[in-house]
Motif scaffolding. Structure first.
Motif, PDB file in Angstrom:
ATOM      1  N   ILE A  35    -172.354 -45.974  10.200  1.00 65.82           N
ATOM      2  CA  ILE A  35    -171.106 -45.760  10.936  1.00 65.82           C
ATOM      3  C   ILE A  35    -170.279 -47.046  10.974  1.00 65.82           C
ATOM      4  O   ILE A  35    -169.054 -47.023  10.814  1.00 65.82           O
ATOM      5  CB  ILE A  35    -171.395 -45.276  12.366  1.00 65.82           C
ATOM      6  N   PHE A  36    -170.943 -48.186  11.168  1.00 68.52           N
ATOM      7  CA  PHE A  36    -170.232 -49.461  11.247  1.00 68.52           C
ATOM      8  C   PHE A  36    -169.560 -49.796   9.906  1.00 68.52           C
ATOM      9  O   PHE A  36    -168.441 -50.307   9.870  1.00 68.52           O
ATOM     10  CB  PHE A  36    -171.196 -50.583  11.643  1.00 68.52           C
ATOM     11  N   VAL A  37    -170.264 -49.494   8.803  1.00 68.88           N
ATOM     12  CA  VAL A  37    -169.695 -49.737   7.469  1.00 68.88           C
ATOM     13  C   VAL A  37    -168.491 -48.840   7.233  1.00 68.88           C
ATOM     14  O   VAL A  37    -167.447 -49.282   6.726  1.00 68.88           O
ATOM     15  CB  VAL A  37    -170.771 -49.501   6.380  1.00 68.88           C
ATOM     16  N   ILE A  38    -168.631 -47.567   7.605  1.00 74.24           N
ATOM     17  CA  ILE A  38    -167.548 -46.600   7.393  1.00 74.24           C
ATOM     18  C   ILE A  38    -166.315 -46.982   8.209  1.00 74.24           C
ATOM     19  O   ILE A  38    -165.177 -46.859   7.744  1.00 74.24           O
ATOM     20  CB  ILE A  38    -168.030 -45.174   7.743  1.00 74.24           C
ATOM     21  N   ARG A  39    -166.539 -47.472   9.429  1.00 70.68           N
ATOM     22  CA  ARG A  39    -165.401 -47.889  10.255  1.00 70.68           C
ATOM     23  C   ARG A  39    -164.576 -48.986   9.572  1.00 70.68           C
ATOM     24  O   ARG A  39    -163.350 -48.969   9.611  1.00 70.68           O
ATOM     25  CB  ARG A  39    -165.907 -48.375  11.613  1.00 70.68           C
ATOM     26  N   LYS A  40    -165.266 -49.921   8.922  1.00 70.21           N
ATOM     27  CA  LYS A  40    -164.563 -50.999   8.207  1.00 70.21           C
ATOM     28  C   LYS A  40    -163.790 -50.429   7.022  1.00 70.21           C
ATOM     29  O   LYS A  40    -162.656 -50.843   6.745  1.00 70.21           O
ATOM     30  CB  LYS A  40    -165.564 -52.045   7.726  1.00 70.21           C
ATOM     31  N   GLN A  41    -164.407 -49.459   6.319  1.00 67.93           N
ATOM     32  CA  GLN A  41    -163.736 -48.856   5.167  1.00 67.93           C
ATOM     33  C   GLN A  41    -162.468 -48.115   5.586  1.00 67.93           C
ATOM     34  O   GLN A  41    -161.477 -48.093   4.848  1.00 67.93           O
ATOM     35  CB  GLN A  41    -164.689 -47.868   4.467  1.00 67.93           C
ATOM     36  N   LEU A  42    -162.501 -47.512   6.762  1.00 65.61           N
ATOM     37  CA  LEU A  42    -161.396 -46.663   7.200  1.00 65.61           C
ATOM     38  C   LEU A  42    -160.299 -47.422   7.929  1.00 65.61           C
ATOM     39  O   LEU A  42    -159.293 -46.810   8.308  1.00 65.61           O
ATOM     40  CB  LEU A  42    -161.931 -45.559   8.128  1.00 65.61           C
ATOM     41  N   HIS A  43    -160.491 -48.704   8.107  1.00 61.52           N
ATOM     42  CA  HIS A  43    -159.491 -49.484   8.854  1.00 61.52           C
ATOM     43  C   HIS A  43    -158.104 -49.361   8.203  1.00 61.52           C
ATOM     44  O   HIS A  43    -157.922 -49.675   7.021  1.00 61.52           O
ATOM     45  CB  HIS A  43    -159.895 -50.968   8.913  1.00 61.52           C
ATOM     46  N   GLY A  44    -157.147 -48.879   8.970  1.00 63.25           N
ATOM     47  CA  GLY A  44    -155.782 -48.748   8.474  1.00 63.25           C
ATOM     48  C   GLY A  44    -155.523 -47.481   7.677  1.00 63.25           C
ATOM     49  O   GLY A  44    -154.405 -47.279   7.196  1.00 63.25           O
ATOM     50  N   LYS A  45    -156.538 -46.616   7.511  1.00 59.75           N
ATOM     51  CA  LYS A  45    -156.363 -45.383   6.732  1.00 59.75           C
ATOM     52  C   LYS A  45    -155.960 -44.232   7.655  1.00 59.75           C
ATOM     53  O   LYS A  45    -156.492 -44.077   8.752  1.00 59.75           O
ATOM     54  CB  LYS A  45    -157.651 -45.019   5.990  1.00 59.75           C
ATOM     55  N   SER A  46    -155.021 -43.428   7.189  1.00 63.00           N
ATOM     56  CA  SER A  46    -154.542 -42.301   7.995  1.00 63.00           C
ATOM     57  C   SER A  46    -155.401 -41.060   7.763  1.00 63.00           C
ATOM     58  O   SER A  46    -156.088 -40.929   6.746  1.00 63.00           O
ATOM     59  CB  SER A  46    -153.093 -41.975   7.632  1.00 63.00           C
ATOM     60  N   LEU A  47    -155.312 -40.141   8.713  1.00 67.52           N
ATOM     61  CA  LEU A  47    -156.023 -38.864   8.582  1.00 67.52           C
ATOM     62  C   LEU A  47    -155.502 -38.093   7.375  1.00 67.52           C
ATOM     63  O   LEU A  47    -156.272 -37.436   6.665  1.00 67.52           O
ATOM     64  CB  LEU A  47    -155.834 -38.045   9.861  1.00 67.52           C
ATOM     65  N   GLU A  48    -154.196 -38.191   7.099  1.00 67.08           N
ATOM     66  CA  GLU A  48    -153.596 -37.475   5.963  1.00 67.08           C
ATOM     67  C   GLU A  48    -154.200 -37.942   4.635  1.00 67.08           C
ATOM     68  O   GLU A  48    -154.458 -37.133   3.733  1.00 67.08           O
ATOM     69  CB  GLU A  48    -152.077 -37.692   5.938  1.00 67.08           C
ATOM     70  N   THR A  49    -154.461 -39.250   4.511  1.00 62.22           N
ATOM     71  CA  THR A  49    -155.069 -39.792   3.290  1.00 62.22           C
ATOM     72  C   THR A  49    -156.463 -39.206   3.082  1.00 62.22           C
ATOM     73  O   THR A  49    -156.824 -38.815   1.963  1.00 62.22           O
ATOM     74  CB  THR A  49    -155.165 -41.331   3.391  1.00 62.22           C
ATOM     75  N   LEU A  50    -157.236 -39.131   4.164  1.00 59.49           N
ATOM     76  CA  LEU A  50    -158.603 -38.610   4.074  1.00 59.49           C
ATOM     77  C   LEU A  50    -158.607 -37.121   3.764  1.00 59.49           C
ATOM     78  O   LEU A  50    -159.424 -36.643   2.969  1.00 59.49           O
ATOM     79  CB  LEU A  50    -159.347 -38.882   5.382  1.00 59.49           C
ATOM     80  N   LEU A  51    -157.697 -36.380   4.369  1.00 54.73           N
ATOM     81  CA  LEU A  51    -157.601 -34.936   4.107  1.00 54.73           C
ATOM     82  C   LEU A  51    -157.195 -34.672   2.657  1.00 54.73           C
ATOM     83  O   LEU A  51    -157.709 -33.752   2.014  1.00 54.73           O
ATOM     84  CB  LEU A  51    -156.597 -34.289   5.056  1.00 54.73           C
ATOM     85  N   THR A  52    -156.283 -35.494   2.147  1.00 52.84           N
ATOM     86  CA  THR A  52    -155.859 -35.353   0.750  1.00 52.84           C
ATOM     87  C   THR A  52    -157.026 -35.556  -0.203  1.00 52.84           C
ATOM     88  O   THR A  52    -157.213 -34.776  -1.151  1.00 52.84           O
ATOM     89  CB  THR A  52    -154.743 -36.370   0.428  1.00 52.84           C
ATOM     90  N   LEU A  53    -157.811 -36.604   0.042  1.00 51.41           N
ATOM     91  CA  LEU A  53    -158.975 -36.865  -0.804  1.00 51.41           C
ATOM     92  C   LEU A  53    -159.965 -35.698  -0.764  1.00 51.41           C
ATOM     93  O   LEU A  53    -160.472 -35.264  -1.799  1.00 51.41           O
ATOM     94  CB  LEU A  53    -159.676 -38.145  -0.357  1.00 51.41           C
ATOM     95  N   MET A  54    -160.237 -35.184   0.442  1.00 55.87           N
ATOM     96  CA  MET A  54    -161.179 -34.077   0.569  1.00 55.87           C
ATOM     97  C   MET A  54    -160.689 -32.854  -0.203  1.00 55.87           C
ATOM     98  O   MET A  54    -161.454 -32.199  -0.927  1.00 55.87           O
ATOM     99  CB  MET A  54    -161.378 -33.731   2.043  1.00 55.87           C
ATOM    100  N   LYS A  55    -159.402 -32.536  -0.082  1.00 58.33           N
ATOM    101  CA  LYS A  55    -158.829 -31.401  -0.809  1.00 58.33           C
ATOM    102  C   LYS A  55    -158.982 -31.587  -2.322  1.00 58.33           C
ATOM    103  O   LYS A  55    -159.309 -30.645  -3.052  1.00 58.33           O
ATOM    104  CB  LYS A  55    -157.357 -31.223  -0.449  1.00 58.33           C
ATOM    105  N   GLU A  56    -158.734 -32.804  -2.786  1.00 60.40           N
ATOM    106  CA  GLU A  56    -158.854 -33.090  -4.221  1.00 60.40           C
ATOM    107  C   GLU A  56    -160.291 -32.895  -4.704  1.00 60.40           C
ATOM    108  O   GLU A  56    -160.527 -32.290  -5.750  1.00 60.40           O
ATOM    109  CB  GLU A  56    -158.393 -34.522  -4.505  1.00 60.40           C
ATOM    110  N   PHE A  57    -161.236 -33.408  -3.949  1.00 63.64           N
ATOM    111  CA  PHE A  57    -162.645 -33.283  -4.339  1.00 63.64           C
ATOM    112  C   PHE A  57    -163.067 -31.811  -4.399  1.00 63.64           C
ATOM    113  O   PHE A  57    -163.790 -31.401  -5.309  1.00 63.64           O
ATOM    114  CB  PHE A  57    -163.547 -34.048  -3.362  1.00 63.64           C
TER     115      PHE A  57
END
Length: 342
Positions: A289-311
């Motif tokens: 969880i701590f690693v993922i938090r660093k990866q997600l710093h500054g990332k929007s929910l829209e960016t994550l949803l877009t990636l999931m849809k693409e996958f």
């Protein structure tokens, strides 16, 4: 009149059970005469199967009529249901009818009740279900690994099991394949190995073969998260050319994306309990969880949803028969152009 009702989405376990029945029932010498496999999606073949199942075996041993994607417990026409009702009474003792479907039988159907009642009355009949744990059911995935370990006469500690769960998830076929590879490696380095005792697989060995296999995929996921799509595609193409299974790659990417989404949402709600977050997100090791938090710093929910849809689109495209690298390019590059134009 032996009937075997085998259902569930764990195709590897279902197929293994079906093969076990075939090998038990049929004399190999007479297999070409006594083994029929029918596609249940074809109505005419279903009627043909019900004709064949009324025939006794030729020569020694028994006969097996296997209906894949069987409609009898899920979506059965009136004509086919009436034919089944007639045929089920005429199945010889040495002829086995195997009904296989990924879906759970619909107990409301008359045909399902007929089949299940017949199974209860015949000691040689059976109903077996093989269900994969859900992607977020970590304990279920651990139990899946433990069951396969037991069948292969292997053992490993909970840390090694968690490595497999993190790397592979609930793909029982892939778990089985990777554990067989680990068996060969463990036998080569274990001088005291005997077949009587379960072979222990060390965590370090699991890291070498399995955990490292997912490292490249996780690296690709991070590149996509950063928007470095061309570099990510180059690594994807290299992996695929070197024999990496496309579906395993996209499964790892989708799993990583799902974890990101959950952590982002839970963080937004103010949840600070990493163990609870890991459980909800389907992450075996709470420290991630701590690693993922660093990866997600500054990332929007829209960016994550877009990636999931693409996958998910890529996975559907690959499963429909599109060349894997084309599936990745078509979805990742197209979206990259849209983002650039915006």
């Amino acid at each position: 009149m032996p009937i075997h009702l085998i259902w569930g989405d764990d195709y590897e376990a279902s197929n293994r059970k079906i093969q076990e029945i075939i090998e038990t029932v049929i004399d190999p010498v007479w297999k070409s005469f006594n083994h029929s496999q029918i596609d249940g999606n074809d109505p005419t073949q279903n009627f043909k199967a019900l004709e064949e199942v009324q025939s006794p075996p030729l020569g020694s041993g028994g006969r097996v009529v296997l209906i894949r994607r069987s409609p009898f417990c899920n979506s059965c026409s009136i004509e086919l249901a009436n034919k089944l009702e007639q045929a089920i009474k005429l199945i010889p003792d040495k002829t086995h009818l195997i009904l296989n479907n990924s879906n759970k039988p619909d107990k409301r159907l008359k045909t399902t009740k007929l089949i299940q009642n017949s199974i209860q009355k015949d000691k040689n009949s059976q109903e077996k279900s093989f269900i994969l744990p859900l992607p977020w059911d970590i304990n279920g995935q651990r139990n899946l690994v433990k069951n396969i370990l037991h069948r292969l006469n292997l053992k490993m500690n909970h840390e090694a099991i968690d490595l497999i769960v993190e790397s592979i998830g609930n793909d029982s076929s892939l778990i089985n394949t990777e554990l067989q590879k680990l068996t060969l490696l463990a036998e080569a380095v274990n001088e005291k190995f005997t077949e009587k005792e379960p072979l222990e697989i060390q965590k370090e060995l699991v890291k070498k073969l399995i955990h490292n296999n997912s490292t490249n995929a996780l690296e690709i996921a991070n590149l996509l998260l950063k928007g470095e799509r061309i570099t990510a595609l180059e690594k994807i193409q290299s992996l695929l050319q070197n024999g990496e299974p496309a579906l395993r790659l996209i499964t790892t990417l989708t799993g990583q994306s799902r974890g990101w989404l959950w952590v982002h949402l839970l963080d937004a709600q103010g949840n600070q309990d990493v163990k609870e977050m890991a459980k909800i997100a389907g992450i075996a090791n709470p420290k991630r969880i701590f690693v993922i938090r660093k990866q997600l710093h500054g990332k929007s929910l829209e960016t994550l949803l877009t990636l999931m849809k693409e996958f998910l689109k890529i996975e559907a495209s690959i499963k429909s028969g599109t060349n894997p690298i084309d599936s990745f390019k078509d979805n990742l590059l197209t979206q990259s152009k849209i983002l650039t134009n915006n």
